[in-house]
Design an enzyme around this catalytic site. Structure first.
Site, PDB file in Angstrom:
ATOM      1  N   GLY A 178       0.851  -1.181   0.000  1.00 59.15           N
ATOM      2  CA  GLY A 178       0.000   0.000   0.000  1.00 59.15           C
ATOM      3  C   GLY A 178       0.884   1.227   0.000  1.00 59.15           C
ATOM      4  O   GLY A 178       2.103   1.117  -0.015  1.00 59.15           O
ATOM      5  N   GLY A 213       3.169   1.003   3.035  1.00 61.56           N
ATOM      6  CA  GLY A 213       4.165  -0.038   3.230  1.00 61.56           C
ATOM      7  C   GLY A 213       3.598  -1.401   2.884  1.00 61.56           C
ATOM      8  O   GLY A 213       2.508  -1.535   2.342  1.00 61.56           O
ATOM      9  N   ASP A 229      -9.462   6.528   4.642  1.00 58.59           N
ATOM     10  CA  ASP A 229      -9.212   5.945   3.321  1.00 58.59           C
ATOM     11  C   ASP A 229     -10.271   4.893   3.013  1.00 58.59           C
ATOM     12  O   ASP A 229      -9.948   3.785   2.613  1.00 58.59           O
ATOM     13  CB  ASP A 229      -7.800   5.351   3.278  1.00 58.59           C
ATOM     14  CG  ASP A 229      -7.362   4.990   1.866  1.00 58.59           C
ATOM     15  OD1 ASP A 229      -8.003   5.477   0.903  1.00 58.59           O
ATOM     16  OD2 ASP A 229      -6.397   4.219   1.710  1.00 58.59           O
TER      17      ASP A 229
END
Lengths: 194, 884
Positions: free
Chosen positions: B80, B83, B194
């Site tokens: 992502g 990381g 998100d």
């Protein structure tokens, strides 16, 4: 090699000879032993479970120690050889699968004599990594050795340093360098990207 | 090899440069001059900076998985923006598959680790079936921070719905679950930041789809963790997926993201679920969002039919379903200005439920209650923070701070956490969430509270002016919170200056909403009353009613008159009876308004203020009013904790009034909701069970009530003396019960039955010490409460003997001796147990001679012919005490 213990015994004996043994003699034995072990172990594993490569290496070591500890020298020899052997096994598997993929007809003629060991990525990547590691070995032998022992041998840094007769900080520096080198060689992303 | 020297130089340069910071590296490079070598080294250093164990694992795929702590890394699940994510197997204490999310560490500082740990603990507090659980977190040997999360097998919600051709209602049902989960997290002050279909996975469970939100709050946890400074909020706007991201989050450098950013993302997901497409294909939030129905209409015939087919319906039917209400719900969620969005995920969900029940949705203007709803929607948190709800939460604030201390955190951390939360939450303008935060984050209720809360406030208060002086809105919010908390901590005098300053700042604020003043005014009213200025308190109440009434006028002109009248009455000293009648009339009008969450909240808000008006003389009328309000609220509130609060408070009132049936019913309802919400050791639970136990006991269900109260006593057995009032009251409920029964003359009968249940005789008969020793500890507590409830003058010698024996076994030797001596003096032939107890009490208090005398008397009883086992056992016990 029908007697599963024959290989182990031979190996254990060999390891006890200490510094007189050579990698050329040791590697085939360890290789064979690991394959034997994998076949035997995997048959007893619960369905759906796989065995990890480093686990296998450690298991082989436990069997050798059970027959009498071959001492520090033996240990160094064994893990050096075992890490290489494990790498060969995985590379063999990857090549075989690549071949299977390319030529379905040959499926019959290529028996899978070692059950698949667990690992992270597609087999094609293993071969790439293998090649990269070979290159690293040519250019920076000791850092490559650290990678080999750490990942294929499943050893901790604290074990690796004395085996290579270096200090722990040196081993850490080797590791750091090798890591950067390999990532660069493999084109791994250097920053977060998607 | 010819290039070997170069390799050595490269290695050497790398080792040296790797130890240096950027500036020193450049100096080193400048001293070398071999450009090829330097470039090669730079490339390696760049990789070095990026390197983590998992990253290497990723690139060296064949290598066997390393192990981190209890986790064996199996394979990469993807990378992502933040990381690597790895699938791992947890080995201890349970074997299960988990997802490990790694963060490239930029800082080794312990502060970074501490932040990360705090974030992790916050995230771990979320516990919802539709949120992937955070299990653990830590740091690898090379310093990489990681979180361990529930591994979710599933597919993105959009893919899932389309592949299974779920119809619109099934989609909404799944989506409503997602909203509930988001609400849960928001209540714990966790924002996702998100949300997108890739983070809302649907797993198949027993044939039904179960949505699971992954990566909740991860953006913040990970982005904050490595920060070198203690600045609380890093810019996280870069993290996330622009297509689903709100305008304010995309705004560069904007730190003021709040829970409503998730509402926006939910809106986009809903849009996609309904139309199969996104409102925009470009970057960022679109300025004009076409309604979902228009988006479907805009498709060509083939595409429209295909879209309808994936929703298992016909094109015109899909169009009809979307037009109107669903359009409004989606557009409201996706409003560019967050003030125009739903205030919470619960509201969004409620509207979807309304839609499915064919009730009017709040997102759509033309209904009669629209203006009221809109008003409350905008200011819900503030309105709700005032009032009854807030008054209840006062106790929460007071009770829960202790949990932090108990957790062993340093006081600075405590203060800074409060400060951080205050800062962030006041940005949202949400005092409610401040209290919520405390309510949910900490193990409440059983320790000293107000003491530590006061300490925190005393530390925080003097810094406000310096910190927020240049930002009057934030200062107002912080002062309102601090004032509120001071009231909670029982410091109305300290609360006053903050509340007044907050009030002053808010009045000066040109962009203010009058309703923002409500919580502050409510606190001012309460604080004024607490310091004895009831007239001032009434004036503040009148202002509350004027503001509330003015807002209500838009919905229902008649109401404004009512509230003007109420405000006038509030100013009138002693006019509370009249006031209640007027409120009653106003409520009748309100009850005609469409019932929904929002109106309920306003009603609760106004009730909070007026609750102060209910004098004891009018408590009957007042409680009838409260009951009606309770019904009104019950019928509309969601299953949220704040729905329980009025119910529980009402039940308490009913109990005080002797309306046992009502108290019982309300408390049972409250308890059922708490069960459903899995709220355990919490002051609400204590209060609910206390009321329920008492009501049951007093209303002819003594056995059931007693079981409940005894269990409560057991749970709170080791309460610290400084525990909060609810916990203390709950722990003493048995004694309270005895006192109540005594007052109504029912104690003896109750105890007959109760003690019988413990195989013991009723009052008037001694409860023999030997039997006491055998009795369950709880029975002793009950008996002690019972006997203590008997007035000193009314106690018989046998009562005194029993009481003395009980006190002795509660290690209260001095009062025990008083009772025992009194009993022995009254009884012509003291029973051997009494003599043995006397001996024990005297020994404990250092009166050996007295003890010996008692033993002699006991020996005389036995020598006099009483050779019963009881007598002999007593003698043996007394002798052994004496020789100890």
């Amino acid at each position: 090699m029908s007697d599963p213990n024959a290989g182990i015994d031979a190996l254990a004996d060999l390891l006890k000879q200490g510094d007189r043994i050579t990698a050329e003699r040791l590697l085939p034995l360890v290789y064979e032993d690991l394959r034997q072990l994998a076949r035997g172990r995997i048959a007893r594993l619960a369905p759906g479970k796989t065995m990890r490569a480093t686990e296998l290496v450690h298991e082989a070591w436990m069997r050798i120690v059970a027959g009498g500890d071959p001492g520090w020298e033996g240990r160094t020899h064994f893990f050096g050889a075992a890490a290489n052997a494990m790498r060969n096994i995985l590379v063999d598997q990857a090549r075989r699968r690549g071949a299977l993929k390319r030529d379905n007809k040959r499926k019959e003629s290529l028996p899978t004599d070692v059950p698949e060991l667990e690992h992270g990525l597609p087999y094609a990547d293993i071969l790439t990594v293998h090649e990269a590691l070979q290159e690293l070995e040519r250019e920076h032998a000791r850092p490559a050795q650290v990678v080999l022992l750490r990942f294929f041998g499943g050893l901790q840094m604290a074990d690796i340093a004395p085996m290579l007769a270096i200090s722990l900080p040196t081993a850490e520096r080797d590791w750091r360098f090798a890591r950067a080198w390999l990532q660069d060689r493999l084109g791994a992303p250097s920053s977060s990207d998607e | 090899m010819s290039d070997q020297p170069d390799l050595h130089r490269l290695r050497d340069l790398f080792d040296r440069a790797a130890e240096l910071d950027a500036n020193a590296r450049e100096q080193l490079f400048a001293s070398i001059g071999d450009e090829v070598l330097i470039e090669r080294c730079r490339a390696l250093l760049k990789q070095d900076a990026a390197a983590t164990v998992p990253a290497l694992q990723h690139s060296l795929g064949s290598m066997p998985p390393p192990r981190i702590g209890n986790y064996e890394l199996l394979r990469s699940l993807g990378r992502g923006g933040m990381g690597e994510v790895m699938l791992a197997r947890q080995v201890e204490p349970v074997e299960r598959l988990v997802a490990l999310k790694f963060l490239r560490s930029q800082s080794e500082s312990p502060i970074a680790a501490e932040w990360f740990e705090q974030e992790r603990q916050t995230l771990a507090l979320m516990n919802h079936p539709c949120i992937a659980q955070i299990y653990d977190g830590g740091r690898t040997e090379d310093g990489t921070l990681y979180l361990v999360m529930e591994y979710v097998r599933g597919e993105p919600i959009t893919t899932y719905c389309d592949r299974r051709r779920l119809d619109v209602h099934a989609r909404l049902s799944l989506f409503a679950d997602v909203c509930a989960a988001v609400q849960h997290a928001h209540q714990k002050a966790v924002i996702h930041r998100d949300l997108k279909p890739d983070n809302v996975l649907v797993a198949e469970l027993d044939g039904a789809g179960l949505p699971k939100i992954i990566d909740f709050g991860i953006a913040r946890a990970l982005s904050r963790a490595p920060s070198r400074s203690l600045r609380p909020v890093e810019d996280v706007s870069v993290i996330g997926t622009p297509l689903y991201m709100s305008a304010e989050q995309l705004e560069p450098g904007n730190l003021g993201v709040d829970t409503r950013t998730d509402i926006y993302s939910l809106g986009v997901i809903l849009y996609e679920l309904l139309t199969g497409s996104l409102p925009t294909t470009g970057e960022g939030a679109p300025s004009v969002v076409p309604p979902p129905s228009a988006a479907v209409q805009g498709l060509d015939d083939v595409a429209r039919t295909a879209r309808a087919a994936s929703c298992s319906t016909k094109a015109h039917e899909l169009q009809r379903l979307l037009t109107g209400d669903l359009d409004a719900v989606v557009l409201r969620s996706m409003a560019k200005d967050r003030n125009d969005r739903y205030e919470s995920a619960a509201e969004l969900r409620a509207d979807l439920v309304h839609f499915r029940k064919h009730e009017p949705v709040t997102a759509l203007p033309p209904s009669p209650g629209y203006l009221v709803r809109r008003f409350i929607r905008r200011h819900r948190t503030l309105v709700a923070a005032a009032t009854l709800v807030a008054i209840s939460l006062l106790a929460v604030v007071a009770s829960t701070t202790w949990g932090m201390l108990a957790a062993g955190r340093a006081r600075d951390t405590l203060a800074s956490m409060h400060e951080r939360d205050l800062l962030q939450l006041t940005r949202v303008g949400a005092q409610m969430e401040f209290t919520d935060l405390v309510l949910f984050h900490l193990d409440p209720g059983t320790g000293d509270s107000s003491g530590s809360l006061r300490e925190v406030l005393d530390q925080l208060a003097p810094t406000i002016a310096a910190r927020y002086g240049v930002r009057p809105r934030e200062e107002a919010g912080v002062r309102a919170s601090v004032g509120h908390a001071y009231v909670a901590a029982g410091e109305p005098r300290k609360a006053m200056p903050h509340l007044l300053r907050a009030f002053e700042l808010m009045q000066k604020d040109g962009g203010r909403q009058d309703t923002a003043l409500l919580p502050v005014l409510n606190d001012l009213a309460r604080a004024s009353r607490l310091v004895g200025s009831s007239q001032k308190g009434n004036d503040y109440l009148a202002m509350v009613l004027e503001i509330g009434g003015a807002e209500l006028r838009r919905a229902e002109p008649g109401l404004a008159r009512s509230f003007d009248e109420l405000a006038r009455l509030a100013r009138t000293e002693g006019g509370d009876a009249e006031f209640l009648r007027a409120f009653d009339a106003a409520l009748t009008t309100i009850e005609r308004l469409p019932r929904n969450d929002h109106v309920s909240r306003l009603v609760v808000a106004l009730t909070g203020a007026t609750g102060l008006m209910i004098a004891d003389a009018n408590i009957g009328n007042g409680s009838a009013l409260l009951t009606r309000i309770g019904r009104f609220v019950e019928s509309t509130y969601d299953d949220e904790v704040d729905a329980v609060i009025p119910v529980v408070r009402l039940s308490e009132r009913m109990l005080r009034l002797g309306s046992l049936q009502d108290a019982k019913r309300l408390a049972a309802e409250g308890r059922a909701t708490l069960d459903r919400l899995a709220i355990g050791r919490h002051w609400l639970r204590f209060q609910t069970e206390r009321v329920l136990g008492l009501a049951l006991s007093l209303d002819g269900e003594a056995a059931a009530g007693e079981v409940l109260l005894l269990a409560l006593r057991e749970q709170l057995r080791d309460l610290s003396p400084a525990a909060n009032e609810h916990a203390r009251a709950a722990a003493n409920a048995l004694k309270e019960l005895c006192t109540r029964l005594q007052a109504s003359g029912q104690l003896a009968g109750f105890l007959d039955a109760s003690l019988l249940r413990w195989r013991k005789a009723a009052l008037g008969t001694a409860w023999w010490p030997a039997e006491i020793d055998d009795a369950p500890p709880l029975a002793r507590d009950l008996a002690l409460g019972a006997v203590e409830a008997i007035g000193t003058e009314d106690r018989t010698a046998l009562d005194r003997m029993t009481l003395g024996a009980l006190l002795l076994r509660h290690d209260r030797s001095e009062p025990a001796l008083v009772e025992l001596e009194a009993a022995a003096a009254k009884l012509p032939a003291p029973p051997c147990e009494l003599l043995a107890d006397l001996a024990r009490a005297r020994v404990r208090l250092g009166n050996r001679l007295g003890a010996e005398a008692a033993v002699l008397a006991l020996e005389a009883v036995v020598a006099g012919g009483d050779a019963s086992p009881r007598a002999r056992a007593s003698l043996a016990r007394a002798r052994s005490d004496l020789h100890r």
